[in-house]
Design a protein around this motif. Structure first.
Motif, PDB file in Angstrom:
ATOM      1  N   HIS A 140      27.138  43.068  42.689  1.00  0.00           N
ATOM      2  CA  HIS A 140      28.550  42.459  43.410  1.00  0.00           C
ATOM      3  C   HIS A 140      29.325  41.804  42.402  1.00  0.00           C
ATOM      4  CE1 HIS A 140      26.957  43.330  47.881  1.00  0.00           C
ATOM      5  NE2 HIS A 140      25.869  43.642  46.959  1.00  0.00           N
ATOM      6  N   PRO A 141      29.452  42.223  41.360  1.00  0.00           N
ATOM      7  CA  PRO A 141      29.956  41.399  40.115  1.00  0.00           C
ATOM      8  C   PRO A 141      31.532  40.867  40.398  1.00  0.00           C
ATOM      9  CG  PRO A 141      30.144  43.674  39.360  1.00  0.00           C
ATOM     10  CD  PRO A 141      29.523  43.576  40.807  1.00  0.00           C
ATOM     11  N   ALA A 142      31.725  39.766  40.029  1.00  0.00           N
ATOM     12  CA  ALA A 142      33.390  39.194  39.913  1.00  0.00           C
ATOM     13  C   ALA A 142      33.964  39.932  39.125  1.00  0.00           C
ATOM     14  CB  ALA A 142      33.095  37.708  39.476  1.00  0.00           C
ATOM     15  N   GLN A 143      35.226  39.955  39.161  1.00  0.00           N
ATOM     16  CA  GLN A 143      36.167  40.915  38.508  1.00  0.00           C
ATOM     17  C   GLN A 143      36.362  40.538  37.016  1.00  0.00           C
ATOM     18  OE1 GLN A 143      38.782  40.499  42.166  1.00  0.00           O
ATOM     19  NE2 GLN A 143      39.964  42.042  40.971  1.00  0.00           N
ATOM     20  N   ALA A 144      36.387  41.523  36.238  1.00  0.00           N
ATOM     21  CA  ALA A 144      36.783  41.311  34.721  1.00  0.00           C
ATOM     22  C   ALA A 144      38.249  41.431  34.505  1.00  0.00           C
ATOM     23  CB  ALA A 144      35.750  42.371  33.920  1.00  0.00           C
ATOM     24  N   LYS A 145      38.324  41.037  33.536  1.00  0.00           N
ATOM     25  CA  LYS A 145      40.222  41.267  32.979  1.00  0.00           C
ATOM     26  C   LYS A 145      40.093  43.018  33.145  1.00  0.00           C
ATOM     27  CE  LYS A 145      43.661  40.649  29.257  1.00  0.00           C
ATOM     28  NZ  LYS A 145      44.607  40.264  30.382  1.00  0.00           N
ATOM     29  N   GLY A 146      41.254  43.084  33.647  1.00  0.00           N
ATOM     30  CA  GLY A 146      41.612  44.775  33.971  1.00  0.00           C
ATOM     31  C   GLY A 146      41.384  45.340  35.272  1.00  0.00           C
ATOM     32  N   VAL A 147      40.614  44.715  35.545  1.00  0.00           N
ATOM     33  CA  VAL A 147      40.372  45.235  37.180  1.00  0.00           C
ATOM     34  C   VAL A 147      41.374  44.465  38.170  1.00  0.00           C
ATOM     35  CG1 VAL A 147      38.801  45.461  39.199  1.00  0.00           C
ATOM     36  CG2 VAL A 147      38.029  45.272  36.821  1.00  0.00           C
ATOM     37  N   LEU A 148      42.230  45.466  38.787  1.00  0.00           N
ATOM     38  CA  LEU A 148      43.472  44.977  39.435  1.00  0.00           C
ATOM     39  C   LEU A 148      43.479  44.904  40.803  1.00  0.00           C
ATOM     40  CD1 LEU A 148      46.027  47.207  37.269  1.00  0.00           C
ATOM     41  CD2 LEU A 148      45.276  45.005  36.780  1.00  0.00           C
ATOM     42  N   ASN A 174      44.427  38.884  34.438  1.00  0.00           N
ATOM     43  CA  ASN A 174      45.250  39.900  34.275  1.00  0.00           C
ATOM     44  C   ASN A 174      46.582  39.286  33.837  1.00  0.00           C
ATOM     45  OD1 ASN A 174      43.336  41.956  34.653  1.00  0.00           O
ATOM     46  ND2 ASN A 174      43.801  41.772  36.544  1.00  0.00           N
ATOM     47  N   PHE A 175      47.087  37.997  33.582  1.00  0.00           N
ATOM     48  CA  PHE A 175      48.090  37.376  33.213  1.00  0.00           C
ATOM     49  C   PHE A 175      47.582  36.571  32.115  1.00  0.00           C
ATOM     50  CE2 PHE A 175      48.288  37.388  37.732  1.00  0.00           C
ATOM     51  CZ  PHE A 175      49.578  38.345  38.020  1.00  0.00           C
ATOM     52  N   THR A 176      46.463  36.748  31.326  1.00  0.00           N
ATOM     53  CA  THR A 176      46.250  36.190  30.137  1.00  0.00           C
ATOM     54  C   THR A 176      45.865  36.972  29.164  1.00  0.00           C
ATOM     55  OG1 THR A 176      44.930  34.621  31.777  1.00  0.00           O
ATOM     56  CG2 THR A 176      44.371  34.446  29.325  1.00  0.00           C
ATOM     57  N   PRO A 177      46.340  36.524  27.945  1.00  0.00           N
ATOM     58  CA  PRO A 177      46.201  37.533  26.606  1.00  0.00           C
ATOM     59  C   PRO A 177      44.736  37.914  26.498  1.00  0.00           C
ATOM     60  CG  PRO A 177      47.822  35.925  26.108  1.00  0.00           C
ATOM     61  CD  PRO A 177      47.041  35.578  27.408  1.00  0.00           C
ATOM     62  N   VAL A 178      44.381  39.190  25.899  1.00  0.00           N
ATOM     63  CA  VAL A 178      42.892  39.568  25.972  1.00  0.00           C
ATOM     64  C   VAL A 178      42.103  38.438  24.998  1.00  0.00           C
ATOM     65  CG1 VAL A 178      41.269  41.274  24.760  1.00  0.00           C
ATOM     66  CG2 VAL A 178      43.369  42.273  25.861  1.00  0.00           C
ATOM     67  N   GLY A 179      42.833  38.093  23.818  1.00  0.00           N
ATOM     68  CA  GLY A 179      41.816  37.147  23.025  1.00  0.00           C
ATOM     69  C   GLY A 179      41.570  35.731  23.795  1.00  0.00           C
ATOM     70  N   ARG A 180      42.538  35.585  24.672  1.00  0.00           N
ATOM     71  CA  ARG A 180      42.187  34.159  25.488  1.00  0.00           C
ATOM     72  C   ARG A 180      41.466  34.298  26.823  1.00  0.00           C
ATOM     73  NH1 ARG A 180      47.585  31.623  26.014  1.00  0.00           N
ATOM     74  NH2 ARG A 180      46.547  30.060  27.387  1.00  0.00           N
ATOM     75  N   ALA A 181      41.176  35.560  27.214  1.00  0.00           N
ATOM     76  CA  ALA A 181      40.497  35.829  28.520  1.00  0.00           C
ATOM     77  C   ALA A 181      39.457  35.897  28.447  1.00  0.00           C
ATOM     78  CB  ALA A 181      41.064  37.248  29.108  1.00  0.00           C
ATOM     79  N   ALA A 182      38.601  34.645  29.107  1.00  0.00           N
ATOM     80  CA  ALA A 182      37.132  34.646  29.036  1.00  0.00           C
ATOM     81  C   ALA A 182      36.574  35.651  29.846  1.00  0.00           C
ATOM     82  CB  ALA A 182      37.042  33.183  29.950  1.00  0.00           C
ATOM     83  N   THR A 183      37.143  36.526  30.728  1.00  0.00           N
ATOM     84  CA  THR A 183      36.501  37.586  31.518  1.00  0.00           C
ATOM     85  C   THR A 183      36.466  38.933  30.706  1.00  0.00           C
ATOM     86  OG1 THR A 183      38.417  37.981  32.912  1.00  0.00           O
ATOM     87  CG2 THR A 183      36.912  36.093  33.541  1.00  0.00           C
ATOM     88  N   ALA A 184      37.264  38.803  29.602  1.00  0.00           N
ATOM     89  CA  ALA A 184      37.666  40.421  29.066  1.00  0.00           C
ATOM     90  C   ALA A 184      36.391  40.991  28.554  1.00  0.00           C
ATOM     91  CB  ALA A 184      38.470  40.170  27.765  1.00  0.00           C
ATOM     92  N   ILE A 185      36.119  42.204  29.014  1.00  0.00           N
ATOM     93  CA  ILE A 185      35.052  43.139  28.423  1.00  0.00           C
ATOM     94  C   ILE A 185      35.650  44.300  27.630  1.00  0.00           C
ATOM     95  CG2 ILE A 185      33.130  44.460  29.219  1.00  0.00           C
ATOM     96  CD1 ILE A 185      32.977  42.766  31.724  1.00  0.00           C
ATOM     97  N   ARG A 186      34.875  44.844  26.660  1.00  0.00           N
ATOM     98  CA  ARG A 186      35.276  46.253  25.940  1.00  0.00           C
ATOM     99  C   ARG A 186      35.007  47.242  26.771  1.00  0.00           C
ATOM    100  NH1 ARG A 186      32.831  45.664  20.295  1.00  0.00           N
ATOM    101  NH2 ARG A 186      31.113  44.954  21.638  1.00  0.00           N
TER     102      ARG A 186
END
Length: 270
Positions: A105-113, A180-192
């Motif tokens: 039940h993971p919290a949303q990563a950047k990119g999950v809309l 999703n409103f934060t640049p990738v380099g600054r988004a703590a929840t970003a995943i490749r």
């Protein structure tokens, strides 16, 4: 199967003590189980302080904390994380850590809309006040019942809250909510999501989850479609966000560990 090191990562509003039934079950099977706390939360060997949590702690600091711990182990472990711990599990795998990972039940990563109404209602105790970015927020009995325990009685939910819950750190909720409103380099929840050089990952959803509905976890799974690394999704009918606490948790615990042991990467050093 042979014994394995397992690292359990708790989520927001919970502590490592909530993993105790899983620790006992996995230890009885011969595995070595670790359940470190988030920085500033009571460790498993300490009495649980229900008022102690580190205001201002963010997702990146939590992930860094667990990375340092993982690098002290003799071999890469199976990593199993719940909620924000499931997001951290994905971040750690993305960093090349672990033999296999399970995100419950993971919290949303950047990119999950996808942002269902139930998620907004569940996170309102935090996101409803911008000042909570630097605060901790306790859930009331009714809020805990909605977020974690909507498949059990209010009385059982209140008992679980009294036993396992700690204040929730506000910053990770803001980081996930505005990723999703934060640049990738600054988004703590970003995943490749396209990273093919990582350990196998199992994403787990529950059809009764309010804060991370199964539809959100299914979208997370789709985001990994460009990765050649093994990524699978499993959905459990009738399971809410507190799936690890409620009746039937044993079958979930056994199922996800069996999967991880079957697909884990060969032993390697970091």
């Amino acid at each position: 199967m042979s014994a394995k090191s397992i690292v359990l990562i708790h989520g927001l509003w919970l502590s490592p003590h909530s993993w105790q039934p899983w620790i006992d079950r996995y230890s009885a099977q011969g595995h070595t189980v670790h359940a470190p706390a988030w920085p500033g939360i009571s460790e498993l060997h300490e009495p649980l302080d229900h008022d102690r949590a580190p205001a201002g702690l963010g997702v990146r600091e939590i992930a860094d904390h667990y990375e340092r711990f993982l690098r002290t182990l003799d071999e890469p472990p199976v990593i199993i994380g719940h909620s924000f711990g499931g997001l951290v599990t994905q971040i750690l795998l993305d960093r090349g850590l672990g033999a296999a990972g399970v995100a419950l039940h993971p919290a949303q990563a950047k990119g999950v809309l996808r942002l269902p109404l139930s998620t907004l209602l569940a996170t309102r105790p935090v996101l409803g006040n911008p000042a909570n970015l630097r605060r901790t927020v306790k859930l009331t009995d009714s809020q805990f019942h909605y977020v974690f325990a909507n498949t059990v009685t209010k009385e059982q939910a209140a008992t679980e809250r009294a036993r396992w819950s700690v204040p929730g750190v506000g910053r990770p909720v803001f980081q996930a909510g505005f990723a999703n409103f934060t640049p990738v380099g600054r988004a703590a929840t970003a995943i490749r999501f396209d990273n093919s050089d990582r350990a196998p990952l199992l994403l787990v959803g529950g059809t009764a989850d309010h804060i991370v509905p199964a539809a959100v976890v299914r979208e997370t799974h789709r985001r990994y479609r460009r990765s050649k690394a093994l990524t699978e999704y499993r959905e459990y009918s009738g399971r809410d966000h507190g799936t690890g606490l409620h009746e039937g948790w044993e079958s979930v615990a056994d199922d996800v560990l069996d999967w991880a042991l079957q697909v884990q990467r060969p032993a390697h050093t970091y």
